[in-house]
Write a protein that holds these residues in place. Structure first.
Motif, PDB file in Angstrom:
ATOM      1  N   SER A 461      34.290  54.625  22.972  1.00  0.00           N
ATOM      2  CA  SER A 461      33.523  53.602  23.025  1.00  0.00           C
ATOM      3  C   SER A 461      32.004  53.774  23.082  1.00  0.00           C
ATOM      4  CB  SER A 461      33.746  53.194  24.734  1.00  0.00           C
ATOM      5  OG  SER A 461      32.918  51.899  25.166  1.00  0.00           O
ATOM      6  N   GLU A 513      25.544  44.286  28.881  1.00  0.00           N
ATOM      7  CA  GLU A 513      26.929  44.567  28.472  1.00  0.00           C
ATOM      8  C   GLU A 513      26.977  45.557  27.461  1.00  0.00           C
ATOM      9  OE1 GLU A 513      30.652  42.210  27.841  1.00  0.00           O
ATOM     10  OE2 GLU A 513      29.613  40.986  29.349  1.00  0.00           O
ATOM     11  N   PRO A 516      25.776  51.025  28.069  1.00  0.00           N
ATOM     12  CA  PRO A 516      26.379  51.830  28.938  1.00  0.00           C
ATOM     13  C   PRO A 516      25.537  52.577  29.972  1.00  0.00           C
ATOM     14  CG  PRO A 516      26.318  52.723  26.775  1.00  0.00           C
ATOM     15  CD  PRO A 516      25.517  51.361  26.637  1.00  0.00           C
ATOM     16  N   ARG A 538      25.845  46.770  37.976  1.00  0.00           N
ATOM     17  CA  ARG A 538      26.963  45.768  37.875  1.00  0.00           C
ATOM     18  C   ARG A 538      26.378  44.274  37.958  1.00  0.00           C
ATOM     19  NH1 ARG A 538      29.738  45.159  35.169  1.00  0.00           N
ATOM     20  NH2 ARG A 538      31.380  44.180  36.219  1.00  0.00           N
ATOM     21  N   GLN A 543      27.601  48.136  32.235  1.00  0.00           N
ATOM     22  CA  GLN A 543      29.050  48.882  32.162  1.00  0.00           C
ATOM     23  C   GLN A 543      28.701  50.296  32.832  1.00  0.00           C
ATOM     24  OE1 GLN A 543      32.297  47.906  31.081  1.00  0.00           O
ATOM     25  NE2 GLN A 543      31.328  46.084  31.127  1.00  0.00           N
ATOM     26  N   TYR A 545      29.602  54.161  33.704  1.00  0.00           N
ATOM     27  CA  TYR A 545      30.592  55.304  33.630  1.00  0.00           C
ATOM     28  C   TYR A 545      30.236  56.583  34.496  1.00  0.00           C
ATOM     29  CZ  TYR A 545      31.937  52.715  29.382  1.00  0.00           C
ATOM     30  OH  TYR A 545      32.193  52.059  28.617  1.00  0.00           O
ATOM     31  N   GLU A 558      36.636  46.527  37.321  1.00  0.00           N
ATOM     32  CA  GLU A 558      36.140  45.756  36.207  1.00  0.00           C
ATOM     33  C   GLU A 558      34.546  46.291  36.057  1.00  0.00           C
ATOM     34  OE1 GLU A 558      35.229  41.462  34.528  1.00  0.00           O
ATOM     35  OE2 GLU A 558      36.140  41.656  36.309  1.00  0.00           O
ATOM     36  N   GLY A 559      34.183  46.829  34.864  1.00  0.00           N
ATOM     37  CA  GLY A 559      32.915  47.374  34.524  1.00  0.00           C
ATOM     38  C   GLY A 559      32.499  48.583  35.229  1.00  0.00           C
ATOM     39  N   HIS A 561      33.746  52.600  35.315  1.00  0.00           N
ATOM     40  CA  HIS A 561      34.689  53.538  34.823  1.00  0.00           C
ATOM     41  C   HIS A 561      34.626  54.735  35.467  1.00  0.00           C
ATOM     42  CE1 HIS A 561      35.363  50.630  31.520  1.00  0.00           C
ATOM     43  NE2 HIS A 561      34.147  50.484  31.699  1.00  0.00           N
TER      44      HIS A 561
END
Length: 609
Positions: A461, A513, A516, A538, A543, A545, A558-559, A561
């Protein structure tokens, strides 16, 4: 950065010169070349790799018993054949007379260039190096050694040079100021190099030149004079540099190999550690540590981030005021000096020009005590500091540092614990627990490395992005900085790192969006504050991580990870949390198809300012 190899022998020295360049390839370069004396001067240059230069030489078939070679990292002039070293300078008849290679930067080259052009010298390159070749040629009086002694007095800046001329076969003259240069001693043959590794397998008898030295290298003799042209003797060292080919084994790149070598590297860094005692850092350490009341750390790049991490340890655990500064900035300002502060310099190679210059400047300002944290025991930095600790990371080939960073952190943690113990801030029970945690570190790292498959999925990604933010708080903010540096170094994705609490003071404007946001989220005292910062991301559609500890109560959604590290490791957590960031950078670069081990424009050992 910039490698030099020179030789005077009774045999063909071209294979020695080429092998020396191969051993220095890991430092980074964008062109390379060889020149030999074979009745006249002959040269081959390439803007490709040393392997291509080797093929070019094999096809032309030239050989010689006296010669010099070079790998260049461009400063003055683009990577191009005409800018590659060695540079020649012709006599009045147009015959090439002088051949020269150079590491460093000549600050007054434009002034000298103008003088030489007025005298009729023609310049083929945009480099500052060609100026030195013409200057030596112009000043040549029939004795190359005497000429170089005079010529280097005209040069301002930093340099290591090797030069030979048509009229004096079996003679190479070298000089250094601010850049490393050494002599290799053989039987009826002698050598010059910028790194002992270049001569591994050829000789292990090494003389390190000191600042301002000029050396006359001939078949059966080596003569050295200092900056005042006074003959001097320098000690001969037996140096067992690594001489074998470095096998990649099952790995695709050296960077990946070196990431996975970190458990072993840290084991080696901790070899023989039974307690936190001053003698780990040298015979004089106990006396020095009793006298100091503060610490001044100087470093660059990745080493700077290891020092930033150590600041948290040194102040919170050892209770000693610590200032961390980028070496290239420190050396050009006028700081308030505390002569009782310990100057700590941190460097993988021990030859980083800015850090060496900052160390020298600190001494000139009145600092009395110094310590080097370094991976190379024979480096200039170790030789020029009062105390030292060798990280024993082993050879690191990949330009983007990995195991050098984690072993630096380990060494700096040992320094923290030693000072804490001496200052009465570490009980025997605490010492025992910290030693236990250190010994468990290699196993803990193996568990983190096992997360590689999960990180690969993230990298797919990331490979489609052009920007990324990294967040951390407290002890882990420098780890976020290091993660961002790794990503930008090898994947060429623009990445920035911030203390998570700073998001609302500007960086949050970048969050979309398509941006990252990597978050280092250990389960420490700041975890609840960090969770609030993550909610800010958020709420703007970013997004996340997240690298979290197993017990941090952060779940994927959602969003968001989440990859969980196997355990929380207290004060040593930064050493574990940086490893997944290294793997993320590596696999993102792999997915983007970049040159992982030799990223564009970068060098391994930065020996110029």
């Amino acid at each position: 950065m910039c490698g030099i190899v020179g030789a005077v022998a009774q045999r063909n020295i071209v294979p020695i010169l080429l092998e020396g360049l191969r051993r220095l390839e890991y430092r980074g370069y964008d062109s390379c070349g060889v020149a030999v004396h074979n009745g006249g001067l002959q040269r081959a240059r390439s803007v490709s790799r040393v392997a291509e230069l080797d093929m070019q030489i094999a096809q032309s078939g030239f050989e010689g018993t006296t010669g010099i070679s070079h790998t260049r990292w461009a400063t003055h002039g683009a990577p191009a054949t005409n800018n590659a070293h060695p540079h020649f300078s012709p006599n009045r008849n147009g015959d090439q007379t002088v051949a020269l290679v150079h590491n460093g930067i000549i600050e007054n080259y434009e002034e000298i260039r103008s003088e030489l052009k007025a005298l009729g010298y023609q310049f083929e390159s945009q480099t500052d190096t060609e100026v030195i070749a013409h200057l030596v040629n112009h000043m040549y009086d029939g004795d190359l050694f005497r000429t170089v002694q005079k010529a280097v007095k005209r040069l301002h800046g930093a340099f290591a040079i090797a030069v030979f001329c048509k009229d004096e076969p079996h003679r190479v003259v070298g000089a250094r100021l601010g850049c490393p240069l050494l002599i290799g001693l053989g039987n009826g043959e002698n050598f010059l190099a910028s790194d002992a590794m270049a001569l591994a397998g050829t000789t292990d008898q090494i003389i390190y030149l000191e600042e301002g030295d000029v050396v006359d290298v001939q078949l059966n003799s080596v003569k050295i004079t200092d900056r005042n042209d006074i003959p001097v003797e320098r000690p001969v060292n037996t140096v067992h540099a690594y001489s074998g080919a470095i096998d990649l084994g099952p790995y695709r790149h050296y960077m990946q190999k070196e990431i996975f070598e970190q458990p072993r590297a840290i084991t080696d860094t901790l070899q023989g550690i039974e307690g936190f005692v001053p003698s780990l850092f040298g015979d004089k350490a106990a006396t020095v540590f009793e006298r100091i009341n503060a610490i001044q750390v100087l470093a660059c790049g990745t080493s700077y981030y290891s020092a930033m991490t150590a600041k948290y340890w040194l102040e919170s655990i050892a209770g000693i005021p610590t200032n961390v500064e980028i070496a290239s900035e420190y050396r050009y300002r006028t700081p308030a000096v505390n002569p009782d502060a310990l100057v700590v310099v941190v460097s993988q190679s021990g030859e980083t020009a800015d850090t060496l210059a900052a160390l020298k400047y600190a001494k000139e300002l009145g600092h009395k005590h110094s310590l080097a944290i370094c991976n190379v025991g024979t480096s200039a930095m170790v030789r020029e500091t009062e105390l030292s600790y060798l990280t024993r990371a082993g050879v690191e080939i990949g330009v983007a540092s990995t195991k050098a960073f984690t072993t630096q952190l380990t060494a700096l943690f040992l320094l923290t614990m030693t000072l804490a113990k001496m200052r009465g801030r570490l009980t025997p029970e605490q010492e025992h627990q910290h030693l236990k945690n250190l010994r468990h570190l290699p196993n803990a790292l193996q568990s983190v490395l096992a997360l590689e498959p999960n990180i690969i999925a993230w990298a797919e990604s990331f490979a489609r992005k052009e920007n990324a933010l990294f967040l951390g708080r407290g002890l882990h903010y420098p780890i976020a900085l290091e993660g961002a540096l790794k990503l930008k170094e090898i994947s060429y994705i623009h990445a920035e790192a911030y203390p998570a609490g700073e998001l609302k003071h500007g960086p949050l404007a970048l969050v979309t969006e398509e941006m990252p946001v990597v978050t280092v989220a250990p389960n420490d005292a700041l975890i609840e504050k960090l969770k609030s910062n993550m909610q800010e991301v958020r709420a703007r559609g970013g997004q996340l991580y997240v690298f979290a500890d197993s017990d941090s109560h952060l779940a994927s959604s959602e969003g968001v990870h989440v990859i969980r590290l196997p355990e929380h490791y207290g004060e040593l957590s930064p050493i574990l949390h940086v490893v997944p960031l290294q793997l993320l950078a590596y696999h993102t670069a792999l997915a983007r198809g970049t040159d992982v081990d030799k990223p564009r424009n970068l060098a391994k050992s930065v020996t110029v300012e």
